[in-house]
Design a protein around this motif. Structure first.
Motif, PDB file in Angstrom:
ATOM      1  N   PHE A 164      -6.511 -11.844  -1.364  1.00  8.39           N
ATOM      2  CA  PHE A 164      -6.657 -11.431   0.027  1.00  8.39           C
ATOM      3  C   PHE A 164      -5.321 -11.050   0.682  1.00  8.39           C
ATOM      4  CE2 PHE A 164      -7.682 -12.107   4.557  1.00  8.39           C
ATOM      5  CZ  PHE A 164      -8.813 -11.315   4.651  1.00  8.39           C
ATOM      6  N   PRO A 165      -4.236 -11.828   0.549  1.00  8.91           N
ATOM      7  CA  PRO A 165      -2.966 -11.398   1.159  1.00  8.91           C
ATOM      8  C   PRO A 165      -2.461 -10.067   0.618  1.00  8.91           C
ATOM      9  CG  PRO A 165      -2.861 -13.698   0.541  1.00  8.91           C
ATOM     10  CD  PRO A 165      -4.115 -13.165  -0.065  1.00  8.91           C
ATOM     11  N   VAL A 166      -2.694  -9.805  -0.665  1.00 11.49           N
ATOM     12  CA  VAL A 166      -2.242  -8.539  -1.245  1.00 11.49           C
ATOM     13  C   VAL A 166      -3.002  -7.372  -0.619  1.00 11.49           C
ATOM     14  CG1 VAL A 166      -2.061  -7.192  -3.367  1.00 11.49           C
ATOM     15  CG2 VAL A 166      -1.576  -9.645  -3.408  1.00 11.49           C
ATOM     16  N   VAL A 167      -4.309  -7.500  -0.495  1.00 14.06           N
ATOM     17  CA  VAL A 167      -5.124  -6.417   0.062  1.00 14.06           C
ATOM     18  C   VAL A 167      -4.746  -6.143   1.513  1.00 14.06           C
ATOM     19  CG1 VAL A 167      -7.460  -5.698   0.663  1.00 14.06           C
ATOM     20  CG2 VAL A 167      -7.038  -6.843  -1.503  1.00 14.06           C
ATOM     21  N   ILE A 168      -4.668  -7.192   2.313  1.00 12.46           N
ATOM     22  CA  ILE A 168      -4.393  -7.019   3.734  1.00 12.46           C
ATOM     23  C   ILE A 168      -3.014  -6.403   3.956  1.00 12.46           C
ATOM     24  CG2 ILE A 168      -4.081  -8.228   5.921  1.00 12.46           C
ATOM     25  CD1 ILE A 168      -6.970  -7.942   4.986  1.00 12.46           C
ATOM     26  N   SER A 169      -2.008  -6.895   3.248  1.00 11.72           N
ATOM     27  CA  SER A 169      -0.657  -6.359   3.431  1.00 11.72           C
ATOM     28  C   SER A 169      -0.557  -4.914   2.958  1.00 11.72           C
ATOM     29  CB  SER A 169       0.356  -7.228   2.675  1.00 11.72           C
ATOM     30  OG  SER A 169       0.075  -7.255   1.290  1.00 11.72           O
ATOM     31  N   MET A 170      -1.244  -4.581   1.871  1.00 12.19           N
ATOM     32  CA  MET A 170      -1.188  -3.211   1.369  1.00 12.19           C
ATOM     33  C   MET A 170      -1.915  -2.252   2.298  1.00 12.19           C
ATOM     34  SD  MET A 170       0.151  -1.485  -1.026  1.00 12.19           S
ATOM     35  CE  MET A 170       0.061   0.107  -1.829  1.00 12.19           C
ATOM     36  N   VAL A 171      -3.054  -2.651   2.817  1.00 13.61           N
ATOM     37  CA  VAL A 171      -3.772  -1.809   3.772  1.00 13.61           C
ATOM     38  C   VAL A 171      -2.921  -1.579   5.019  1.00 13.61           C
ATOM     39  CG1 VAL A 171      -5.760  -1.730   5.337  1.00 13.61           C
ATOM     40  CG2 VAL A 171      -6.075  -2.401   2.957  1.00 13.61           C
ATOM     41  N   THR A 172      -2.295  -2.634   5.518  1.00 11.41           N
ATOM     42  CA  THR A 172      -1.431  -2.500   6.687  1.00 11.41           C
ATOM     43  C   THR A 172      -0.266  -1.556   6.408  1.00 11.41           C
ATOM     44  OG1 THR A 172      -2.011  -4.750   7.377  1.00 11.41           O
ATOM     45  CG2 THR A 172      -0.051  -3.763   8.354  1.00 11.41           C
ATOM     46  N   GLY A 173       0.327  -1.684   5.220  1.00 14.51           N
ATOM     47  CA  GLY A 173       1.453  -0.822   4.884  1.00 14.51           C
ATOM     48  C   GLY A 173       1.062   0.638   4.758  1.00 14.51           C
ATOM     49  N   LEU A 174      -0.060   0.905   4.119  1.00 16.25           N
ATOM     50  CA  LEU A 174      -0.502   2.293   3.953  1.00 16.25           C
ATOM     51  C   LEU A 174      -0.855   2.943   5.281  1.00 16.25           C
ATOM     52  CD1 LEU A 174      -2.737   1.925   0.765  1.00 16.25           C
ATOM     53  CD2 LEU A 174      -0.497   3.031   0.905  1.00 16.25           C
ATOM     54  N   ARG A 175      -1.282   2.153   6.242  1.00 12.17           N
ATOM     55  CA  ARG A 175      -1.643   2.707   7.545  1.00 12.17           C
ATOM     56  C   ARG A 175      -0.488   2.714   8.540  1.00 12.17           C
ATOM     57  NH1 ARG A 175      -7.645  -0.038   8.233  1.00 12.17           N
ATOM     58  NH2 ARG A 175      -8.762   1.529   6.999  1.00 12.17           N
ATOM     59  N   SER A 176       0.650   2.166   8.153  1.00 11.92           N
ATOM     60  CA  SER A 176       1.794   2.117   9.067  1.00 11.92           C
ATOM     61  C   SER A 176       2.660   3.364   9.010  1.00 11.92           C
ATOM     62  CB  SER A 176       2.659   0.887   8.740  1.00 11.92           C
ATOM     63  OG  SER A 176       3.237   1.017   7.449  1.00 11.92           O
ATOM     64  N   VAL A 177       2.272   4.335   8.189  1.00 11.94           N
ATOM     65  CA  VAL A 177       3.056   5.563   8.064  1.00 11.94           C
ATOM     66  C   VAL A 177       2.971   6.352   9.364  1.00 11.94           C
ATOM     67  CG1 VAL A 177       3.366   7.663   6.717  1.00 11.94           C
ATOM     68  CG2 VAL A 177       2.545   5.593   5.610  1.00 11.94           C
ATOM     69  N   ASP A 178       4.090   6.924   9.774  1.00 15.89           N
ATOM     70  CA  ASP A 178       4.131   7.757  10.968  1.00 15.89           C
ATOM     71  C   ASP A 178       3.225   8.975  10.773  1.00 15.89           C
ATOM     72  OD1 ASP A 178       4.710   9.167  13.234  1.00 15.89           O
ATOM     73  OD2 ASP A 178       6.882   9.160  12.963  1.00 15.89           O
ATOM     74  N   PRO A 179       2.253   9.197  11.659  1.00 11.80           N
ATOM     75  CA  PRO A 179       1.376  10.363  11.488  1.00 11.80           C
ATOM     76  C   PRO A 179       2.133  11.691  11.473  1.00 11.80           C
ATOM     77  CG  PRO A 179       0.457   8.834  13.093  1.00 11.80           C
ATOM     78  CD  PRO A 179       1.840   8.352  12.779  1.00 11.80           C
ATOM     79  N   GLU A 180       3.265  11.738  12.154  1.00  7.82           N
ATOM     80  CA  GLU A 180       4.041  12.978  12.150  1.00  7.82           C
ATOM     81  C   GLU A 180       4.586  13.284  10.749  1.00  7.82           C
ATOM     82  OE1 GLU A 180       7.034  12.760  15.109  1.00  7.82           O
ATOM     83  OE2 GLU A 180       5.624  12.699  16.793  1.00  7.82           O
ATOM     84  N   GLN A 194       0.973  13.920  -3.896  1.00  9.40           N
ATOM     85  CA  GLN A 194       2.370  13.947  -3.491  1.00  9.40           C
ATOM     86  C   GLN A 194       2.581  13.173  -2.202  1.00  9.40           C
ATOM     87  OE1 GLN A 194       2.834  18.276  -3.475  1.00  9.40           O
ATOM     88  NE2 GLN A 194       4.280  18.108  -5.181  1.00  9.40           N
ATOM     89  N   THR A 195       1.660  13.292  -1.266  1.00  9.73           N
ATOM     90  CA  THR A 195       1.784  12.545  -0.016  1.00  9.73           C
ATOM     91  C   THR A 195       1.734  11.041  -0.270  1.00  9.73           C
ATOM     92  OG1 THR A 195       0.715  14.363   1.178  1.00  9.73           O
ATOM     93  CG2 THR A 195       0.789  12.218   2.274  1.00  9.73           C
ATOM     94  N   PHE A 196       0.883  10.643  -1.191  1.00 12.11           N
ATOM     95  CA  PHE A 196       0.771   9.210  -1.490  1.00 12.11           C
ATOM     96  C   PHE A 196       2.023   8.686  -2.178  1.00 12.11           C
ATOM     97  CE2 PHE A 196      -0.350   5.869  -4.554  1.00 12.11           C
ATOM     98  CZ  PHE A 196      -0.813   4.894  -3.676  1.00 12.11           C
ATOM     99  N   THR A 197       2.490   9.395  -3.203  1.00 14.93           N
ATOM    100  CA  THR A 197       3.626   8.895  -3.985  1.00 14.93           C
ATOM    101  C   THR A 197       4.958   9.031  -3.257  1.00 14.93           C
ATOM    102  OG1 THR A 197       3.788  11.054  -5.092  1.00 14.93           O
ATOM    103  CG2 THR A 197       2.489   9.326  -6.181  1.00 14.93           C
ATOM    104  N   ARG A 198       5.109  10.030  -2.411  1.00 16.87           N
ATOM    105  CA  ARG A 198       6.384  10.286  -1.748  1.00 16.87           C
ATOM    106  C   ARG A 198       6.474   9.660  -0.359  1.00 16.87           C
ATOM    107  NH1 ARG A 198       8.890  14.708  -4.222  1.00 16.87           N
ATOM    108  NH2 ARG A 198       8.294  14.680  -6.427  1.00 16.87           N
ATOM    109  N   ILE A 199       5.339   9.434   0.298  1.00 17.31           N
ATOM    110  CA  ILE A 199       5.392   8.976   1.687  1.00 17.31           C
ATOM    111  C   ILE A 199       4.644   7.659   1.876  1.00 17.31           C
ATOM    112  CG2 ILE A 199       4.805   9.538   4.074  1.00 17.31           C
ATOM    113  CD1 ILE A 199       5.152  12.465   3.394  1.00 17.31           C
ATOM    114  N   ARG A 200       3.342   7.667   1.588  1.00 16.98           N
ATOM    115  CA  ARG A 200       2.521   6.494   1.900  1.00 16.98           C
ATOM    116  C   ARG A 200       2.931   5.254   1.105  1.00 16.98           C
ATOM    117  NH1 ARG A 200      -2.035   6.351   4.939  1.00 16.98           N
ATOM    118  NH2 ARG A 200      -2.953   8.315   5.654  1.00 16.98           N
ATOM    119  N   PHE A 201       3.023   5.398  -0.215  1.00 18.25           N
ATOM    120  CA  PHE A 201       3.314   4.218  -1.035  1.00 18.25           C
ATOM    121  C   PHE A 201       4.712   3.653  -0.768  1.00 18.25           C
ATOM    122  CE2 PHE A 201       4.617   2.143  -5.025  1.00 18.25           C
ATOM    123  CZ  PHE A 201       3.641   1.168  -5.086  1.00 18.25           C
ATOM    124  N   PRO A 202       5.777   4.470  -0.720  1.00 19.49           N
ATOM    125  CA  PRO A 202       7.089   3.879  -0.381  1.00 19.49           C
ATOM    126  C   PRO A 202       7.103   3.197   0.982  1.00 19.49           C
ATOM    127  CG  PRO A 202       7.367   6.071  -1.316  1.00 19.49           C
ATOM    128  CD  PRO A 202       5.905   5.902  -1.074  1.00 19.49           C
TER     129      PRO A 202
END
Length: 292
Positions: A164-180, A194-202
């Motif tokens: 559960f902590p892994v899922v919640i933290s990962m979901v929060t991180g993936l959604r914390s990306v600046d929409p701009e 490319q968006t996932f590997t270069r922006i969202r995941f890091p």
């Protein structure tokens, strides 16, 4: 004169005159050692005070030895039976690492799917929440009935607790990306991968490591809880047997070793975060810093 100063500033890579920004040089070895001592002396002093209080209570015989053993008796177990404790420590460590690894792999994958699919999130999230609130010690006997008396039930409980902590933290991180940033990537023709590997995941890694540090300590608890039920090895088995025999020196020794496992694994995750995320603000201790 001003041109030479500006040229020297550009050559050395120092920042120009920017309001509100100060420059700090990279700390030397002595300064880093001083910082490390500053960070560690308080918890070290607290641990020493706790051990001193433990020794004083045992020496004054304020509590019966079968309730609270002396530090010397606990140390005798640690030094006099290293093979016995090492055998059970290895079993618990193996279950913890395997359960933690499975929880990370499945948790990250589930988080990615939930972020990219609203239908999956609405379906899966309530189930995850229900599985998290169910007491694991209550379902441990059921896992033993289903999977037998081997290591599988212990690993499964470690997975359920750490998941559960892994899922919640990962979901929060993936959604914390600046929409701009996402709009800019789409404008420049970046595809979903490319968006996932270069922006969202890091961008999600700082949040993910925060969850990993919680999950790895919970995985130790999950493995030990699983060993309380239907086990013949592991630190949980040692604690259960020592509690039944009122052998508190062995019980305290097993608790200390179990705590040490959690601390070591936490520190390893912390070091991995420091190596993989030197760019993050929480890890930045040199260079330009705001002065206000």
């Amino acid at each position: 004169m001003s041109q030479s100063v500006a040229g020297q500033s550009a050559a050395t890579g120092a920042p120009r005159d920017v309001p509100g920004v100060a420059r700090r040089d990279r700390p030397g070895g002595a300064e880093r050692a001083a910082r490390a001592a500053e960070r560690t002396w308080r918890p070290a002093a607290l641990l020493l005070a706790c051990f001193a209080a433990w020794w004083a209570v045992a020496a004054a015989e304020l509590v019966e030895p079968y309730l609270v053993p002396s530090p010397g008796a606990t140390l005798d177990v640690l030094t006099g039976r290293p093979g016995y404790l090492w055998q059970h420590t290895w079993v618990t460590t193996y279950e913890t690492l395997l359960g933690f690894g499975i929880a990370v792999a499945v948790g990250v994958l589930a988080a990615v799917i939930m972020v990219y699919s609203a239908t999956v999130e609405k379906t899966l999230y309530p189930i995850l929440l229900f599985a998290q609130v169910v007491p694991k010690i209550a379902v441990a006997p059921l896992f033993v009935v289903w999977l037998g008396f081997g290591t599988a039930p212990k690993i499964l409980i470690a997975v359920l607790i750490a998941f559960f902590p892994v899922v919640i933290s990962m979901v929060t991180g993936l959604r914390s990306v600046d929409p701009e940033m996402l709009d800019l990537a789409a404008t420049m023709g970046a595809g979903p991968w490319q968006t996932f590997t270069r922006i969202r995941f890091p961008a999600s890694l700082p949040h993910l490591f925060a969850g990993l540090k919680v999950a790895v300590t919970l995985a130790v608890t999950g493995a030990v809880v699983g060993e309380f039920v239907g086990a013949d090895e592991g630190l949980g088995y040692v604690i259960f047997q020592a509690n039944g025999n009122l052998d508190t020196p062995v019980l305290f020794a097993a608790l200390l070793v179990m705590s040490l496992i959690g601390v070591v694994l936490f520190v390893l995750v912390e070091l991995a975060e420091k190596l993989l995320l030197p760019w993050h603000a929480s890890r930045r201790d040199t260079g330009a810093t705001t002065a206000y």
